[in-house]
Scaffold this motif. Structure first.
Motif, PDB file in Angstrom:
ATOM      1  N   GLN A 161       2.580  74.675 -19.688  1.00  0.00           N
ATOM      2  CA  GLN A 161       3.186  74.666 -18.361  1.00  0.00           C
ATOM      3  C   GLN A 161       4.315  73.637 -18.278  1.00  0.00           C
ATOM      4  O   GLN A 161       5.413  73.923 -17.780  1.00  0.00           O
ATOM      5  CB  GLN A 161       2.112  74.356 -17.293  1.00  0.00           C
ATOM      6  N   GLY A 162       4.051  72.442 -18.782  1.00  0.00           N
ATOM      7  CA  GLY A 162       5.062  71.391 -18.742  1.00  0.00           C
ATOM      8  C   GLY A 162       6.281  71.741 -19.588  1.00  0.00           C
ATOM      9  O   GLY A 162       7.426  71.507 -19.169  1.00  0.00           O
ATOM     10  N   ARG A 163       6.033  72.312 -20.752  1.00  0.00           N
ATOM     11  CA  ARG A 163       7.164  72.660 -21.636  1.00  0.00           C
ATOM     12  C   ARG A 163       8.038  73.733 -21.003  1.00  0.00           C
ATOM     13  O   ARG A 163       9.273  73.687 -21.092  1.00  0.00           O
ATOM     14  CB  ARG A 163       6.630  73.124 -22.996  1.00  0.00           C
ATOM     15  N   LEU A 164       7.417  74.685 -20.338  1.00  0.00           N
ATOM     16  CA  LEU A 164       8.189  75.759 -19.702  1.00  0.00           C
ATOM     17  C   LEU A 164       9.050  75.217 -18.558  1.00  0.00           C
ATOM     18  O   LEU A 164      10.247  75.523 -18.464  1.00  0.00           O
ATOM     19  CB  LEU A 164       7.240  76.833 -19.168  1.00  0.00           C
ATOM     20  N   ILE A 165       8.445  74.440 -17.689  1.00  0.00           N
ATOM     21  CA  ILE A 165       9.198  73.940 -16.530  1.00  0.00           C
ATOM     22  C   ILE A 165      10.284  72.969 -16.976  1.00  0.00           C
ATOM     23  O   ILE A 165      11.376  72.912 -16.390  1.00  0.00           O
ATOM     24  CB  ILE A 165       8.246  73.283 -15.511  1.00  0.00           C
ATOM     25  N   ASP A 166      10.003  72.223 -18.022  1.00  0.00           N
ATOM     26  CA  ASP A 166      11.000  71.274 -18.522  1.00  0.00           C
ATOM     27  C   ASP A 166      12.308  71.983 -18.879  1.00  0.00           C
ATOM     28  O   ASP A 166      13.393  71.415 -18.720  1.00  0.00           O
ATOM     29  CB  ASP A 166      10.435  70.534 -19.737  1.00  0.00           C
ATOM     30  N   LYS A 167      12.200  73.206 -19.339  1.00  0.00           N
ATOM     31  CA  LYS A 167      13.422  73.960 -19.687  1.00  0.00           C
ATOM     32  C   LYS A 167      14.339  74.096 -18.478  1.00  0.00           C
ATOM     33  O   LYS A 167      15.561  74.090 -18.610  1.00  0.00           O
ATOM     34  CB  LYS A 167      13.047  75.347 -20.219  1.00  0.00           C
ATOM     35  N   GLY A 168      13.754  74.229 -17.314  1.00  0.00           N
ATOM     36  CA  GLY A 168      14.560  74.346 -16.099  1.00  0.00           C
ATOM     37  C   GLY A 168      15.296  73.061 -15.780  1.00  0.00           C
ATOM     38  O   GLY A 168      16.460  73.086 -15.346  1.00  0.00           O
ATOM     39  N   ALA A 432      16.465  69.745   0.938  1.00  0.00           N
ATOM     40  CA  ALA A 432      17.363  69.755  -0.224  1.00  0.00           C
ATOM     41  C   ALA A 432      16.568  69.739  -1.523  1.00  0.00           C
ATOM     42  O   ALA A 432      16.925  70.420  -2.497  1.00  0.00           O
ATOM     43  CB  ALA A 432      18.303  68.548  -0.157  1.00  0.00           C
ATOM     44  N   ALA A 433      15.490  68.980  -1.528  1.00  0.00           N
ATOM     45  CA  ALA A 433      14.681  68.902  -2.743  1.00  0.00           C
ATOM     46  C   ALA A 433      14.000  70.236  -3.025  1.00  0.00           C
ATOM     47  O   ALA A 433      13.919  70.665  -4.189  1.00  0.00           O
ATOM     48  CB  ALA A 433      13.635  67.796  -2.594  1.00  0.00           C
ATOM     49  N   VAL A 434      13.528  70.899  -1.989  1.00  0.00           N
ATOM     50  CA  VAL A 434      12.899  72.206  -2.191  1.00  0.00           C
ATOM     51  C   VAL A 434      13.912  73.184  -2.791  1.00  0.00           C
ATOM     52  O   VAL A 434      13.588  73.945  -3.720  1.00  0.00           O
ATOM     53  CB  VAL A 434      12.329  72.740  -0.863  1.00  0.00           C
ATOM     54  N   ALA A 435      15.134  73.161  -2.286  1.00  0.00           N
ATOM     55  CA  ALA A 435      16.176  74.041  -2.846  1.00  0.00           C
ATOM     56  C   ALA A 435      16.413  73.713  -4.321  1.00  0.00           C
ATOM     57  O   ALA A 435      16.561  74.619  -5.159  1.00  0.00           O
ATOM     58  CB  ALA A 435      17.467  73.886  -2.046  1.00  0.00           C
ATOM     59  N   GLU A 436      16.434  72.432  -4.640  1.00  0.00           N
ATOM     60  CA  GLU A 436      16.605  72.026  -6.032  1.00  0.00           C
ATOM     61  C   GLU A 436      15.422  72.499  -6.885  1.00  0.00           C
ATOM     62  O   GLU A 436      15.606  73.012  -7.994  1.00  0.00           O
ATOM     63  CB  GLU A 436      16.719  70.504  -6.120  1.00  0.00           C
ATOM     64  N   VAL A 440      15.413  74.893 -10.160  1.00  0.00           N
ATOM     65  CA  VAL A 440      14.850  74.465 -11.448  1.00  0.00           C
ATOM     66  C   VAL A 440      13.886  75.537 -11.971  1.00  0.00           C
ATOM     67  O   VAL A 440      13.924  75.895 -13.157  1.00  0.00           O
ATOM     68  CB  VAL A 440      14.128  73.114 -11.304  1.00  0.00           C
ATOM     69  N   PHE A 441      13.046  76.054 -11.094  1.00  0.00           N
ATOM     70  CA  PHE A 441      12.067  77.061 -11.531  1.00  0.00           C
ATOM     71  C   PHE A 441      12.765  78.354 -11.965  1.00  0.00           C
ATOM     72  O   PHE A 441      12.345  78.992 -12.931  1.00  0.00           O
ATOM     73  CB  PHE A 441      11.047  77.324 -10.416  1.00  0.00           C
ATOM     74  N   LYS A 442      13.811  78.720 -11.257  1.00  0.00           N
ATOM     75  CA  LYS A 442      14.556  79.922 -11.684  1.00  0.00           C
ATOM     76  C   LYS A 442      15.184  79.678 -13.045  1.00  0.00           C
ATOM     77  O   LYS A 442      15.166  80.561 -13.926  1.00  0.00           O
ATOM     78  CB  LYS A 442      15.622  80.269 -10.644  1.00  0.00           C
ATOM     79  N   ALA A 443      15.737  78.492 -13.230  1.00  0.00           N
ATOM     80  CA  ALA A 443      16.357  78.167 -14.516  1.00  0.00           C
ATOM     81  C   ALA A 443      15.329  78.125 -15.643  1.00  0.00           C
ATOM     82  O   ALA A 443      15.654  78.353 -16.808  1.00  0.00           O
ATOM     83  CB  ALA A 443      17.082  76.820 -14.408  1.00  0.00           C
ATOM     84  N   ALA A 446      11.072  81.411 -14.055  1.00  0.00           N
ATOM     85  CA  ALA A 446      10.178  81.980 -13.048  1.00  0.00           C
ATOM     86  C   ALA A 446      10.968  82.986 -12.217  1.00  0.00           C
ATOM     87  O   ALA A 446      12.056  82.674 -11.725  1.00  0.00           O
ATOM     88  CB  ALA A 446       9.608  80.883 -12.159  1.00  0.00           C
ATOM     89  N   ALA A 447      10.437  84.188 -12.059  1.00  0.00           N
ATOM     90  CA  ALA A 447      11.210  85.265 -11.427  1.00  0.00           C
ATOM     91  C   ALA A 447      11.419  85.024  -9.931  1.00  0.00           C
ATOM     92  O   ALA A 447      12.541  85.065  -9.430  1.00  0.00           O
ATOM     93  CB  ALA A 447      10.500  86.587 -11.659  1.00  0.00           C
ATOM     94  N   ASP A 448      10.374  84.789  -9.224  1.00  0.00           N
ATOM     95  CA  ASP A 448      10.461  84.639  -7.763  1.00  0.00           C
ATOM     96  C   ASP A 448       9.708  83.392  -7.321  1.00  0.00           C
ATOM     97  O   ASP A 448       8.642  83.493  -6.697  1.00  0.00           O
ATOM     98  CB  ASP A 448       9.876  85.874  -7.065  1.00  0.00           C
ATOM     99  N   PRO A 449      10.227  82.225  -7.622  1.00  0.00           N
ATOM    100  CA  PRO A 449       9.507  81.004  -7.232  1.00  0.00           C
ATOM    101  C   PRO A 449       9.434  80.875  -5.714  1.00  0.00           C
ATOM    102  O   PRO A 449      10.273  81.407  -4.992  1.00  0.00           O
ATOM    103  CB  PRO A 449      10.345  79.887  -7.849  1.00  0.00           C
ATOM    104  N   TRP A 450       8.458  80.163  -5.255  1.00  0.00           N
ATOM    105  CA  TRP A 450       8.309  79.941  -3.821  1.00  0.00           C
ATOM    106  C   TRP A 450       7.857  78.506  -3.573  1.00  0.00           C
ATOM    107  O   TRP A 450       7.395  77.823  -4.493  1.00  0.00           O
ATOM    108  CB  TRP A 450       7.336  80.941  -3.212  1.00  0.00           C
ATOM    109  N   ALA A 451       7.998  78.068  -2.326  1.00  0.00           N
ATOM    110  CA  ALA A 451       7.630  76.701  -1.950  1.00  0.00           C
ATOM    111  C   ALA A 451       6.457  76.709  -0.983  1.00  0.00           C
ATOM    112  O   ALA A 451       6.355  77.582  -0.122  1.00  0.00           O
ATOM    113  CB  ALA A 451       8.818  75.987  -1.307  1.00  0.00           C
TER     114      ALA A 451
END
Lengths: 530, 185
Positions: A161-168, A432-436, A440-443, A446-451
């Motif tokens: 999980q950490g390695r995947l998100i780090d890519k973003g 602003a942080a949520v938008a960021e 990051v998750f899209k990058a 993750a196809a359709d990230p949500w908050a």
């Protein structure tokens, strides 16, 4: 009301057995003081820390209700603890330090309050606590980290999980580092190493996580301190002058009242209950509540605004692995507090270990899904979900406060009413942080990230420290301005919230207070017997 | 026998004690449901509504014993109560009223719309009511706010369906317990 049945004398009374109370009790007992810790909740043992999100609810607040109001309630019952170890028993063990720019908000930015100390005053206590309990991390990788000793243990591993998100983060030119965790990545001073099973907030029964049962509370008992459970303090007592506390009055589980006396009283019952106890201890000498001549007790209540970001990845994430607090951390934008309409520092806690149920569990990340679709979602998310948490800075505002309610608890003490609203600049920071985070998750793929919704994480303020009685409740050591021998310990002292988890700072501040009480102006070298 | 009992409690994930004829029986909510054990707090009508409503929200909740679980927790002391409601700003003294109010309103809604109790609703009918409970339009409801009640009941049902060792296994997530939940609640 039952009659007062006993009167005992100690050197030091500590009200509360959480992070702050445990440190104070251990340091006082090590110095040979006769210490009594009064804890309103039940006794806890390591064997009570059952691996279940349902059972773990026993560790959360079950005392007198706290009435909450405002546009960002503090979430008292979720954030506070119940029983030996207090809220630190279910802490996530994320232990970053406050940054140097967290200490002078009013002077540097014209907002909130200043601390009466600076980072350099606290640094040796961070280093001391860190050496005693152990922290796993990579100080070099934390390019934003303020000066201090490097961590005594290597970081915990980063899982899928950490390695995947780090890519973003990398894709967006951002930096991550292993989270500094008060969790052993190796055997440390006789305590076991972590198994990465994600049950941190249910309480870690193997002692790999530095909860009070694994560290200072146990060390306090070993040094001779007495812990008295199911003892709810209802009033701080003082002499006829009003300048010196003589002890406290508490109720036991049967409702019988007792008085115990000491030359030093330390209130370490967490932010809300400390303020409530001061207000409820009004007397002829202190008609507005103890040490409340300037109507400051209860004010400047804070909580970190927090939002989670979620996403489903094509690759398996193994979200059950790791620590509840996460695997990676990002402080790229911490140093710059002024961000246009937004104000404040923030951090990302990345790749938190997940469980299916509970308030922060997988099922609740999509409360709009139910029926057959829920089961489909659960099966997919259990193996492919990723998440991270935004933790933002709150501002100390006088109107955010703890007051006494017209309702009373079983002992006749008025309940606490906690009102907390955030300003537009704090809301803008979170938005602003949520938008960021979503970007990051899209990058990261993750196809359709949500908050998730904005919630209050951690509780601070209410008995803030400061230079002057006109603007604070205590001095720089936590001593009440209006009484000579009553100290506050815990996050209630914080004049600013920063944007980091508070438990490490709570330990360091309590250690500093303990040294002061013992007459040491520099960090003592006492350490737990190993 | 002792071994079998430990195995049973281990597999049950969560367990509760129920008083039957003066004897305390320690069973899982799932087993209590299967054995039709009596309830301590909830009425027969409330149980029927709870089971139908929870099953529509989280499939498997009825068999997992959601009604026995909630009933047991409502009868517990404040510090022993494990309902997620304790996080959500509702005083413990109001817990029973919270569930009663929500269940009575949900039951009335089903009768008003379809002249049926919740367990007799079709999947489509249940879906219609769940949408109404979560919508913005006014409905006949005088319990706790309908969306909030839905959220709480969904969380309770998720606890008994997904929050046990059996539930973890059902969705393919390793449980990896340090200490397994093997005692009665």
């Amino acid at each position: 009301m039952q009659r007062i049945s006993t009167e005992e004398v100690f050197d030091v009374l500590v009200v509360g057995s959480g992070a702050a109370g445990s440190v104070i009790a251990a340091q006082m007992a090590r110095a040979g003081k006769r210490v009594l810790v009064l804890e309103s909740g039940p006794a806890r043992q390591m064997s009570d820390l059952i691996s279940s999100q349902i059972w773990a609810r026993r560790l959360k607040w079950s005392g007198a209700p706290v009435e909450e109001a405002g546009n960002l309630p503090i979430g008292h019952n979720f954030n506070a603890g119940w029983g030996s170890g207090g809220s630190a028993l279910h802490q996530f063990a994320v232990w970053p330090r406050l940054h140097e720019n967290d200490f002078k908000l009013k002077s540097d930015y014209g907002k909130g309050l200043d601390w009466p100390i600076e980072y350099d005053d606290l640094r040796p206590y961070y280093d001391k606590v860190q050496a005693e309990v152990g922290i796993s991390g990579d100080a070099t990788a934390e390019k934003w980290r303020p000066p201090g000793q490097k961590y005594p243990m290597a970081p915990l591993p980063v899982f899928a999980q950490g390695r995947l998100i780090d890519k973003g983060f990398v894709a967006r030119g951002m930096t991550t580092a292993p989270i500094p965790l008060a969790i052993n990545s190796e055997v440390y001073r006789g305590r076991k190493a972590c198994l990465y099973d994600g049950w941190c907030d249910a309480g870690c029964p193997i002692g790999a996580l530095a909860n009070p049962l694994a560290t200072y509370l146990t060390w306090a008992v070993e040094a001779g301190a007495e812990i008295r459970n199911e003892a709810t303090v209802v009033k701080v007592l003082h002499d006829t002058s009003g300048r010196t506390a003589t002890g406290v009055e508490y109720c036991d589980a049967d409702g019988a009242r007792h008085r115990v006396h000491a030359s030093t009283v330390v209130l370490a019952a967490f932010a809300v209950q400390n303020a409530r106890l001061l207000l409820a201890s009004a007397s002829e000498r202190h008609p507005q509540g103890l040490s409340n001549k300037n109507d400051l007790v209860g004010r400047y209540l804070m909580t970190h605004p927090a939002n989670s970001i979620y996403g489903i990845f094509n690759d398996e994430t193994q979200p059950h692995l790791g620590a509840t607090g996460g695997q990676l951390i990002n402080h790229d934008h911490y140093s710059q507090k002024e961000k246009g309409k937004a104000f404040g520092s923030y951090q990302w806690l990345i790749a938190n270990a997940l469980k299916p149920n509970d308030l922060l569990g997988i099922a609740n990340t999509r409360p709009d899904i139910y029926g057959a679709a829920l089961d489909d979602f659960m099966r997919k998310a259990a193996t492919h979900m990723g998440n991270m948490v935004f933790v933002g800075e709150d501002l100390a505002l006088a109107e955010n406060r703890i007051e006494l309610s017209e309702h009373k608890d079983d002992y006749g003490v008025p309940l606490a009413r906690a009102t907390h609203n955030i300003q537009d600049s704090t809301a803008a920071l979170a938005e602003a942080a949520v938008a960021e985070g979503l970007a990051v998750f899209k990058a990261a793929g993750a196809a359709d990230p949500w908050a998730g919704p904005r919630i209050g994480m951690h509780i601070m303020g209410g008995t803030v420290m400061g230079e002057h009685a006109a603007s604070s409740v205590t001095n720089q050591y936590g001593r009440l301005h209006e009484l000579d021998n009553v100290f506050i310990a815990g996050p209630g002292l914080f004049p600013s919230s920063g944007a980091v988890n508070p438990t490490f700072t709570i330990h360091a501040l309590a250690m500093r207070t303990a040294d002061h009480i013992l007459g040491n102006d520099t960090p003592s070298n006492s350490s737990p017997g190993q | 026998m002792q071994h079998d009992r430990r195995k049973f409690l281990k597999s049950s994930g969560i367990a509760l004690s129920v008083i039957v004829s003066g004897e305390i029986l320690r069973v899982s909510p799932r087993s209590a449901q299967a054995a039709a054990l009596p309830y301590q707090v909830l009425t027969e009508e409330e149980v029927a509504t709870l089971q139908g409503l929870a099953e529509a929200i989280v499939p498997g909740a009825r068999e997992a014993g959601v009604s026995h679980y909630i009933d047991k927790q409502l009868g517990a002391a404040a510090e022993d109560c494990l309902l997620m409601l304790k996080y959500l700003g509702v005083p413990f003294a109001d817990f029973i009223g919270f569930y009663r109010g929500g269940l009575h309103s949900a039951g009335r809604l089903a009768r008003l719309r379809f002249s049926l109790p919740w367990p007799a609703l079709s999947a489509d009918q249940a879906q219609t009511l769940l949408v109404e409970m979560n919508g913005d339009t006014d409905i006949e409801w005088d319990g706790p706010p309908a969306p909030f009640f839905f959220f709480v009941l969904r969380a309770d049902a998720s606890d008994v369906v997904y929050g046990t060792e059996q539930g973890f296994d059902q969705i393919g997530m390793p449980y990896m317990a340090h200490i397994e939940p093997a005692q009665a609640w």
